[in-house]
Design an enzyme around this catalytic site. Structure first.
Site, short mmCIF file in Angstrom:
data_model
loop_
_atom_site.label_atom_id
_atom_site.label_comp_id
_atom_site.label_asym_id
_atom_site.label_seq_id
_atom_site.Cartn_x
_atom_site.Cartn_y
_atom_site.Cartn_z
N LEU A 65 9.36 -41.25 18.25
CA LEU A 65 8.55 -41.91 19.13
C LEU A 65 8.60 -41.20 21.04
CD1 LEU A 65 10.07 -45.19 18.23
CD2 LEU A 65 8.01 -44.62 17.72
N PRO A 66 7.94 -42.12 21.83
CA PRO A 66 7.39 -41.41 23.10
C PRO A 66 8.99 -41.51 23.81
CG PRO A 66 6.03 -42.59 22.43
CD PRO A 66 6.37 -42.63 21.30
N THR A 96 12.50 -37.90 21.51
CA THR A 96 13.42 -36.90 22.23
C THR A 96 14.28 -37.69 23.05
OG1 THR A 96 12.60 -35.06 21.98
CG2 THR A 96 13.29 -34.88 24.34
N LYS A 171 19.18 -30.24 22.83
CA LYS A 171 17.87 -29.41 22.92
C LYS A 171 17.76 -29.77 23.98
CE LYS A 171 13.48 -31.20 22.23
NZ LYS A 171 11.81 -31.81 22.35
N LYS A 246 9.17 -33.83 31.60
CA LYS A 246 9.48 -34.82 30.86
C LYS A 246 11.25 -34.51 30.44
CE LYS A 246 10.56 -37.31 26.64
NZ LYS A 246 10.39 -37.91 25.31
#
Lengths: 298, 298, 298, 298
Positions: A65-66, A96, A171, A246
């Site tokens: 999901l975003p 993420t 990450k 982002k």
């Protein structure tokens, strides 16, 4: 073969779900987009009428999901999946998001006896389609081992960085570093070009010297040095400037929380934000090469 | 085997000259330090009484000096070697100096019919001793080819970046990029550590992901992640902070001259200058890792 | 009243020469542009056929030229004015050039017994026309005093920063600081606006608090906060981005030479260079306000 | 005269409460430190046995606490004052916290019908003692007007930046800008000093030119340029580096939330964090001057 519920069929999630089907798994999907559901159906997935259906009989529920609030919305709250998930299901969130939200989600699911790992990916849309993603996981060792059954059909590397949330931390550390490699390599190439060097020759020299890094190896930001990369295709495709911005925002959130000093990562956040603001948000992140073009002498 | 004149027997020049002797060449050396000359004599070199003697019958004159004005002083001016050098001698300057001075030197020697290449090195004192240096050359192709006779006995890689001065440009581009890799990798590791990650695990993950770079491969800045590197030896030895600051100054000079935009390289210059000013100039440049230690929370 | 030779009739030099005529001085001018000479003639100046004529009988020779090499070209070399200048003439160079060139010029003129001061200005084209420039001088105290005879007719402030070259140093220190004030004020206003604050209110608050600075006082970068400034006129006029980038380059040259650590000034150089490169070089330097516009949320 | 409850008697809160007594108000205080309570008693305050007592009959409740969670802890939650506050009491929070928490607090108190303004201060311990603080308020206009009754006895300026939370936003904008002024002024002075200029002369010139700013006016960071400022007292007292780092963290949080691009503010956060980490956290924030000392030439 496993029974899998899959939530979120965007540019990444769609091909990931399709690869699970190819791997022989039984996959039930949910998304708000009819078009995405249609594509998934064509790829061999079952389509759920509402999100809670994906949990039925699932060995794994995977989400892609975003942003944080989408993930929280799906799993927690009054209508969250934590109410319908079985204790035998392993939840794998590949989104993420912030490490904080991942940790919170892990803790809340654990209270209901449900196992959770965060497993953000690297490798982009290309890797999602080719099934060559890298998963960077946070959670119990046993859970990460168990997840390999499905992760191996979507990617080629599975790392465990630590407990819940650690996948997200690793990450963003990696992506913050990647932004630094990309901006630094772009500057070095432009400085050489400004002094008359051939970017191919300079790339080759740095690749075999202490400047060697991933961008020189497989993702050279200078047009026409390397074939098949975004820089040789007008910076189309690849990993968008908006998405790098982002991730760098998440990295700075993490830095603020921990008191970490990140002068380089702060600078790349500002460079990528400016570059997006100047209208390049939908280009590949290697387009930052254009941002450091030398000023034409007057 | 060649007859070689060698000027400048510092930490780099000393072992380089010794390796030429091992390679079977006849080497005559000059330096202002009696101790350095004594060591060179012990290694099998002949010692010149004054600098002009090294040119006598030399196929090659090699210099390895600290800065621009030393190089200009040796070759140019009223007492410069350009007056005594033969047209059959190839001059190889291995010093790290500005591209501008290298180009000027090349042009002035050419007026006297003397061939010149700039050939700055990477690989540090360790590479000088082991004979595994990398030479990044600027000059005519034929001259670089001719130089291999001696360069191959001191190093394992010889690159040609372009015409005279291009070796210096390529070297500072590489070293500017290296400083960015080192600072960026240090930040990423510290950010992970601040969030509870094991630096060995995080290093391994980034090494196999898009954060991969030379520092993670062979020069990890975090103590005890890797054996035999300065970070595991209290940041002793290696490539000094002071020298990195010098190279970054040369990079910024080149950027100013060409109007290049180098936000990352400007920042690392300031980081390395501050770090030197704070008393760490004689430590290895990977000690920048300590500079980005998270602020202890109050 | 004095006899003055004036060299360089650009946007600044033209009105400065005209103000000298208004002050009652006898002014002979030289420039390569016929149009500029014509305007000067209309303003009451005598026009020299060649540059050396301006020195004839001059109490003062004043120059206002674009860059170091123009200044060197006029005064030094085989055809330089140092050959025709009288020992009773005071040379006043108002150009903004490197401190190094100013010191060199002072030293070479002194060898011919000619007094020199560097006197770069601040105040822009507006100040040049209105006769309200500030002169920041380097040179002997007596020479600066003597220069007031003419400087007072072109400006309202005359400072002495030290010996020859010190005027240039003080000017670039000031302009580097100005760039920092402008970029910092722009960021602060944009951050407030992004959170719903009225930029007029926020400007007023910071003006009366510890954020007070020259830009908030007289040169607010946010459109429509203040009347009669470039930001309220589409960033036309004023002090060009290109010129700020030039001054910041001089500041970084000075920093490199002295080993000064200037993280803020390095960053503003890169910001202004990027901004120029993006096509805003001919706008007023307060247009950097637009550069830090918040990224529109997706 | 008003009845006031005052919570938090630290270096700021203590003298603020004492000034309210001097102004003729009836003040009841609460703090966890016995010593602080004792001092307040000596200054004429009544001492509450527990925090809820300060709300009894209070026209105003004023709080001055270190961070977000202290403020939330006092007002919200099961034992929060929102349960005991009367609808006729105006709550004034003078702490420096995130705008988000201030808005949340305002909204939650409003649900109980209680009026709230955020009113962070500038002026430091000196201003608190002298009663010359500046209050930067967010909240309804009527509420800010009503608050003047007490604010005027503790300070000399009261600004209204907008609705609840706007006071915090304006304060961090101002303090972010202040950090930029301080770092930029320090760099400019050091650059001048490195080139032989007298910092007093250079300060005077910039003060009368476009580099003018609050730090040159009243808080020069260079020792012995100005009397009675921290830089002339070994950087003791004043506004601590640790506190500036805290405020810059709040500014970056706000920037991340809004997508604002703040290259200068990001850099000063990292500079102040590094400076604190290097052991200077308890020095005045003008000590950043020492951080940009030129590197001694080798």
């Amino acid at each position: 073969m496993a029974t899998v519920g899959f939530i979120g069929l965007g540019n990444m999630g769609g091909p990931m779900a399709a690869n699970l089907v190819k791997g022989g798994h039984k996959v039930t999907v949910f998304d708000l987009s009819e078009a995405a559901l249609e594509q998934a159906r064509a790829a061999g997935c079952s389509v759920a009428g509402e999100v809670s259906e994906v949990t039925q009989g699932a060995d794994f529920v995977i989400s892609m999901l975003p942003a944080d609030h989408h993930v929280e919305g799906v799993y927690l709250g009054d209508k969250g999946l934590h109410k319908t998930l079985s204790k035998t299901t392993l939840v794998i969130d590949c989104s993420t998001i912030s490490a904080e939200t991942a940790r919170k989600l892990g803790a809340e699911l654990q209270q209901s006896g449900i196992e959770f790992i965060d497993a953000p990916v690297s490798g982009g849309v290309g890797g999602a389609k080719a099934g060559t993603l890298t998963f960077i996981c946070g959670g119990a060792e046993s859970a990460v081992e168990r997840a390999r059954t499905v992760l191996n059909d979507m990617g080629k590397n599975v790392f465990r960085a630590g407990d819940a949330g650690a996948g997200q931390v690793a990450k963003i550390c990696n992506n913050m570093l990647l932004s630094v490699l990309m901006a630094g390599t772009s500057e070095a190439l432009q400085l050489g070009i400004a002094h008359g060097l051939d970017p191919k020759v300079l790339s080759e020299i740095m690749l075999q010297s202490s400047g060697r890094n991933w961008t020189l190896e497989v993702y050279n930001p200078c047009p026409d040095v390397m074939e098949g990369v975004p820089s040789s295709n007008d910076y189309q495709g690849g990993f968008l400037v908006d998405l790098m911005a982002k991730d760098l925002g998440l990295a700075q959130q993490a830095a603020l929380r921990s008191g970490a000093s990140t002068p380089m990562g702060s600078l790349t956040l500002n460079l990528y934000r400016s570059w997006a603001q100047l209208g390049h948000g939908r280009e590949d992140f290697s387009s930052i090469f254009k941002y450091v073009t030398p000023q034409t002498k007057k």
